[in-house]
Design an enzyme around this catalytic site. Structure first.
Site, PDB file in Angstrom:
ATOM      1  N   ARG A 116      -8.009  -2.531  -1.915  1.00 37.72           N
ATOM      2  CA  ARG A 116      -7.711  -1.249  -0.628  1.00 37.72           C
ATOM      3  C   ARG A 116      -7.987   0.032  -1.506  1.00 37.72           C
ATOM      4  NH1 ARG A 116      -2.340  -2.289   2.341  1.00 37.72           N
ATOM      5  NH2 ARG A 116      -3.307  -0.604   3.555  1.00 37.72           N
TER       6      ARG A 116
ATOM      7  N   ARG B  99       0.956  -9.214   9.086  1.00 34.13           N
ATOM      8  CA  ARG B  99       0.953  -9.204  10.557  1.00 34.13           C
ATOM      9  C   ARG B  99       0.198 -10.068  11.375  1.00 34.13           C
ATOM     10  NH1 ARG B  99       4.664  -5.325  10.349  1.00 34.13           N
ATOM     11  NH2 ARG B  99       4.336  -3.473   8.939  1.00 34.13           N
TER      12      ARG B  99
ATOM     13  N   GLY C 287       0.598  -0.963   0.200  1.00 37.32           N
ATOM     14  CA  GLY C 287       0.030   0.007   0.009  1.00 37.32           C
ATOM     15  C   GLY C 287       0.985   1.212   0.028  1.00 37.32           C
TER      16      GLY C 287
ATOM     17  N   ASP D 134      -0.073  -0.213  13.093  1.00 38.15           N
ATOM     18  CA  ASP D 134       0.283  -1.400  12.446  1.00 38.15           C
ATOM     19  C   ASP D 134       0.585  -2.593  13.519  1.00 38.15           C
ATOM     20  OD1 ASP D 134       0.316  -0.337  10.153  1.00 38.15           O
ATOM     21  OD2 ASP D 134       2.661   0.193   9.918  1.00 38.15           O
TER      22      ASP D 134
ATOM     23  N   SER E 248      -3.300   9.661   8.218  1.00 38.35           N
ATOM     24  CA  SER E 248      -2.615   8.697   7.360  1.00 38.35           C
ATOM     25  C   SER E 248      -1.324   9.373   6.756  1.00 38.35           C
ATOM     26  CB  SER E 248      -3.721   8.357   6.153  1.00 38.35           C
ATOM     27  OG  SER E 248      -2.707   7.903   5.070  1.00 38.35           O
TER      28      SER E 248
HETATM   29  C1  S3P Z   1       2.932   3.738   6.310  1.00 40.17           C
HETATM   30  C2  S3P Z   1       1.565   4.452   6.954  1.00 40.17           C
HETATM   31  C3  S3P Z   1       0.445   3.532   7.356  1.00 40.17           C
HETATM   32  C4  S3P Z   1       0.991   2.209   8.073  1.00 40.17           C
HETATM   33  C5  S3P Z   1       1.687   1.394   6.908  1.00 40.17           C
HETATM   34  C6  S3P Z   1       2.920   2.292   6.599  1.00 40.17           C
HETATM   35  C7  S3P Z   1       3.630   4.496   5.714  1.00 40.17           C
HETATM   36  O1  S3P Z   1      -0.424   3.534   6.572  1.00 40.17           O
HETATM   37  O2  S3P Z   1      -0.354   1.451   8.107  1.00 40.17           O
HETATM   38  O3  S3P Z   1       2.209   0.157   7.159  1.00 40.17           O
HETATM   39  O4  S3P Z   1       4.877   3.936   5.473  1.00 40.17           O
HETATM   40  O5  S3P Z   1       3.660   5.796   5.176  1.00 40.17           O
HETATM   41  P1  S3P Z   1      -1.623   4.694   6.395  1.00 40.17           P
HETATM   42  O6  S3P Z   1      -1.252   5.867   5.976  1.00 40.17           O
HETATM   43  O7  S3P Z   1      -2.677   4.035   5.652  1.00 40.17           O
HETATM   44  O8  S3P Z   1      -2.256   4.800   7.931  1.00 40.17           O
END
Ligand code: S3P
Length: 446
Positions: free
Chosen positions: A127, A393, A99, A320, A172
């Site tokens: 997602r 996880r 993601g 996380d 986020s």
């Molecule tokens: C991350 C941000 C978080 C986290 C992901 C890594 C990042 O996601 O859950 O594992 O590296 O910016 P969200 O921005 O969707 O909260």
């Protein structure tokens, strides 16, 4: 559901012991590749996470014309092409399960003068992506997604973007980072305000490379027009990977673990505070600063945990870590709860549902809320079969649960553990857990 055929078979064990480090931070590794690619000059990265997620990011930047070489198991050499040096890729850019790769790259690619297509695996293709597309459209980007707001993402060529002031509706770091990356290609300043502070690696790294970034509370402002200059990047161990061993050390009936060189950025260490609130015997040894990030060695000993209600304002700092937390809660005396964590529904799996079903399979009582869960702790759990839903996880958390189980825990669909923690089963076994990896073997009764 396709699902991988890799399973973990975790036999109950009681004692943990060892001193080791965990692989490099995933968030920092993704950003090291992206910012190294956009910088002028050569970036040497040490401590890079060689996981499937971050290797996907490296491959995408190669597909965009950047020379990236593995210099060692955790070493990367990136010959930056500058902000305007990327080249179109002849093929779609495959983010796999990542993601962070998809959301940050959407921002990076939105302002280019060439078109790109981003694709992902089955989980990533479910997602939500409108959360990053919406602000980018406001900046003048042209992006198409599916009717459901998901990948594949078609990013069209544009002739520059507009700076905006964006209020993120959710906390986020991926949205914030996406908008800031697009802001590098805007005609004026870009501002992002978050409802709560999230991990700040993008702002810190951009600033270290020479970008004009200022932070005031939960507002970040980027003024475009600066050249990024390559700097060596030292990646600390990933707190989110250390988290499984923190919980293992605390719930194991006997023993102690020392996890070395763990990144302790305060926007990541919510679980540490929560475990300490639960009575965990954890000490930070040799806290130091490495490349501008707080780092330390964590010692954790077998502990009698008590239940906790996670403070709502701490949720982003342990976003996380809820799968690992849920295992600690299942071993604590009393009923623990978390609320205000709706985001868990849209991670690599629906983590509230995945943890609730898994814990129930082991005999733990769970109440599921739309935005969290309540978990009734018990002295021990039973064995059982867990569907990790292909979520790294979830898989690693239930492997740790075997320290307090009376029977074997069989965990399905574990191949994605390699996205963030290559070598997990070997390290866990070294630490005293029993994690046997089976590749599509014959049916077993758990
Ligand atoms: C991350 C941000 C978080 C986290 C992901 C890594 C990042 O996601 O859950 O594992 O590296 O910016 P969200 O921005 O969707 O909260």
């Amino acid at each position: 559901m396709s699902g991988s055929s890799r399973e973990f078979l975790c036999k109950p064990s009681r004692r943990v012991q060892g001193r080791f480090s965990v692989p490099g931070d995933k968030s920092i590794s993704h950003r090291a590749v992206m910012f190294g690619a956009l910088a002028q000059g050569r970036t040497e990265v040490s401590g890079f996470l060689p996981g499937a997620d971050t290797l996907a990011t490296a491959q995408i930047l190669r597909d965009l014309g950047v020379a990236i070489e593995r210099t060692a198991a955790t070493g990367l050499r990136i010959d930056g092409v500058g902000l305007h040096g990327l080249r179109p890729s002849a093929t779609p850019l495959d983010c796999g399960n990542a993601g962070t790769a998809m959301r940050l790259l959407t921002g990076l690619l939105a302002g280019q003068r060439f078109a790109s297509t981003l694709i992902g695996d089955e989980s990533l293709s479910r997602r939500p992506m409108r959360r990053v597309i919406d602000p980018l459209l406001q900046m003048g980007a042209r992006i198409d997604c599916t009717a459901a707001g998901t990948a594949p993402l078609q990013i069209h060529a544009v002739d520059g973007l507009r700076g905006i002031e964006y209020r993120c509706p959710v906390a986020s770091a991926q949205i914030k980072s996406c908008v800031l990356l697009a802001g590098l290609y805007a005609d004026g300043p870009t501002e992002v305000t978050e409802p709560a502070a999230t991990r700040d690696y993008t702002e810190r790294m951009l600033s270290a490379l020479g970008a004009d970034v200022s932070v005031a509370g939960t507002r970040v402002r980027l003024n475009p027009g600066q050249t990024l200059r390559a700097q060596p990047i030292a990646v600390p161990g990933d707190f989110s990977s250390a988290a499984f061993f923190l919980v293992a050390g605390a719930i194991a009936p006997e023993g102690e673990l020392i996890i070395e060189n763990v990144g302790l950025n305060p926007r990541r260490t919510g679980l540490l505070l929560t475990l300490i609130d639960m009575g965990a015997d954890i000490e930070i040894l040799d806290q130091r600063e490495v490349a501008g990030e707080p780092v330390g060695d964590l010692r954790v000993r077998s502990s009698a945990l008590r239940a906790v209600d996670v403070p709502i304002e701490r949720v982003p700092d342990m976003i996380d870590e809820f799968p690992a937390f849920a295992i600690a809660a299942a071993c604590a005396e009393g009923t623990s709860s978390v609320r205000g964590a709706h985001e868990l529904r849209v991670k690599e799996s629906d983590r509230i549902a995945a943890m609730a079903r898994g814990l129930e399979a082991l005999g733990v009582q769970v109440q599921e809320f739309d935005d969290g869960m309540a978990i009734e702790g018990r002295a021990d759990m039973g064995g059982g079969c867990i569907d990790s839903q292909g979520d790294h996880r979830i898989a690693m958390s239930f492997a740790v649960a075997a320290l307090r189980a009376t029977g074997v825990i069989r965990i399905l669909d574990c191949a994605n553990v390699d996205t963030s923690f290559p070598g997990f089963s070997e390290l866990a076994t070294l630490a005293g857990l029993s994690v046997q990896v089976r590749e599509g073997g014959p049916e077993l009764s758990a």
